[in-house]
Design a protein around this motif. Structure first.
Motif, PDB file in Angstrom:
ATOM      1  N   ASP A   1       0.829  -1.204   0.000  1.00  0.00           N
ATOM      2  CA  ASP A   1       0.000   0.000   0.000  1.00  0.00           C
ATOM      3  C   ASP A   1       0.867   1.258   0.000  1.00  0.00           C
ATOM      4  OD1 ASP A   1      -1.738   2.184   1.555  1.00  0.00           O
ATOM      5  OD2 ASP A   1      -3.114   0.687   0.711  1.00  0.00           O
TER       6      ASP A   1
ATOM      7  N   ASN B   1      -1.870  -3.317  -8.863  1.00  0.00           N
ATOM      8  CA  ASN B   1      -2.069  -1.913  -8.492  1.00  0.00           C
ATOM      9  C   ASN B   1      -3.299  -1.714  -7.625  1.00  0.00           C
ATOM     10  OD1 ASN B   1       0.138  -0.584  -9.655  1.00  0.00           O
ATOM     11  ND2 ASN B   1      -0.788  -0.687 -11.691  1.00  0.00           N
ATOM     12  N   THR B   2      -4.263  -2.605  -7.747  1.00  0.00           N
ATOM     13  CA  THR B   2      -5.498  -2.478  -6.965  1.00  0.00           C
ATOM     14  C   THR B   2      -5.594  -3.485  -5.827  1.00  0.00           C
ATOM     15  OG1 THR B   2      -6.634  -3.912  -8.548  1.00  0.00           O
ATOM     16  CG2 THR B   2      -6.780  -1.529  -8.912  1.00  0.00           C
TER      17      THR B   2
ATOM     18  N   SER C   1      -7.425  -9.699  -2.954  1.00  0.00           N
ATOM     19  CA  SER C   1      -7.327  -8.982  -1.680  1.00  0.00           C
ATOM     20  C   SER C   1      -6.547  -9.857  -0.708  1.00  0.00           C
ATOM     21  CB  SER C   1      -8.720  -8.658  -1.118  1.00  0.00           C
ATOM     22  OG  SER C   1      -9.444  -9.861  -0.860  1.00  0.00           O
TER      23      SER C   1
END
Length: 335
Positions: free
Chosen positions: A152, A222-223, A295
């Motif tokens: 992050d 990136n996400t 995630s």
């Protein structure tokens, strides 16, 4: 960066020899000599970035000694401090010696990188303001296998380290770039623990990360980024190592399931033997590797909150002491 803003070394040449006991003046050395000495900030060579030094033709065979020869114009700039000359002990004037096992086959190019661990290679000498060169170097065959991932943006600040470890030993380590991307280059095929340490965060590990000869193992995108939970508090593990010459201390944290992580390091002060490592007191977390994960959900290991093993090394000897932070000073004395 481990408390440094810049670390400059000036490289003159690299020497290799088939004998691990060959002296500086002995015959049989082969050299890669730079056209002119090159000054480089080691902290810019992260995430697989290389500074090419050159090549030389060698007789086929196995080479067991390498020396990295530096000029005298080396310097270091501690964070919030002034640039100061880096002292090179007299025993290193003939080159920083590395014991290696490099095979050069006939009619092929053997490609190697010298990895200079800037976090572990410099030691402060008391209150003199001097820093001593204490090189921690390894020679790595350049291969295609690597681990690529993303942390992050909140921890892409120069105070985060990512490493590929096996049983608490870091094989490769780097700092993410300012975008949060990291690359652990030239990782041999195998299965690794990906350990993340970041200022103000608990220690985190992704277990079971596979690396194959096929190329890169990618973690996140990136996400989908790795972000260990915040730690409400931290504590300093400190003390002394006697004798102080060539001594260091590392901090290990072991999860209840048995996964061991190397999460901190301090070179003992060359004059006083003092060591100090700031560590989170909240529980470490873990997550298992999953291909193409969108995630990351970490599981907390409350039983290990604030629990560490401090391991001191002096020469080839080691000692370990288990502590729960905050703790009294931890002192090591070697014969």
């Amino acid at each position: 960066a481990c408390g440094y803003d810049n670390v400059w070394v000036t490289v003159e040449k690299v020497r290799v020899h088939q004998s691990g006991s060959a002296g500086e003046a002995d015959g049989g050395w082969h050299e890669v000599v730079l056209a002119s000495p090159r000054r480089v900030d080691l902290l810019t060579l992260t995430n697989g970035a290389l500074m090419p030094l050159g090549q030389t033709e060698l007789p086929a065979g196995t080479y067991t000694q390498m020396r990295l020869v530096l000029a005298a114009t080396n310097a270091i700039k501690p964070t919030d401090g002034d640039e100061t000359a880096l002292t090179t002990p007299s025993g290193q004037q003939s080159g920083l010696k590395m014991n290696v096992n490099l095979t050069v086959n006939p009619d092929t190019v053997a490609d190697f990188a010298i990895d200079f661990n800037a976090c572990k290679s410099f030691v402060r000498a008391g209150n003199s303001g001097q820093y001593l060169l204490k090189p921690v170097l390894s020679v790595i065959p350049i291969i295609s296998s690597k681990i690529v991932g993303f942390v992050d943006a909140a921890i892409a600040n120069g105070n985060t380290a990512v490493s590929a470890q096996v049983d608490g030993t870091a094989l490769r380590a780097t700092a993410p770039d300012t975008s949060g991307r990291f690359e652990l280059a030239w990782v041999p095929a195998g299965t690794y623990d990906l350990v993340i340490t970041a200022q103000g965060r608990v220690n985190a590990v992704m277990t079971g990360v596979p690396v194959t000869a096929a190329g890169a193992t990618t973690i996140g995108s990136n996400t989908a980024r790795l972000l260990p939970p915040a730690s409400a508090a931290s504590a300093v593990a400190s003390g002394t190592v006697t004798p102080s010459t060539d001594a260091s201390v590392r901090a290990l944290q072991t999860l209840s399931a048995g996964t061991k992580m190397d999460v901190g390091y301090a070179g003992a002060d060359a004059t006083t033997g003092a060591h100090s490592i700031t560590l989170p007191t909240d529980a470490p977390v873990s997550v298992a590797y999953a291909a193409s994960a969108a995630s990351f959900v970490f599981a907390s290991d409350a039983a290990q909150a604030g629990r560490y093993r401090l391991e001191a090394r002096s020469g080839s000897s080691t000692q370990g002491i288990d502590v729960t932070l905050p703790s009294a000073p931890v002192n090591f004395t070697f014969p």
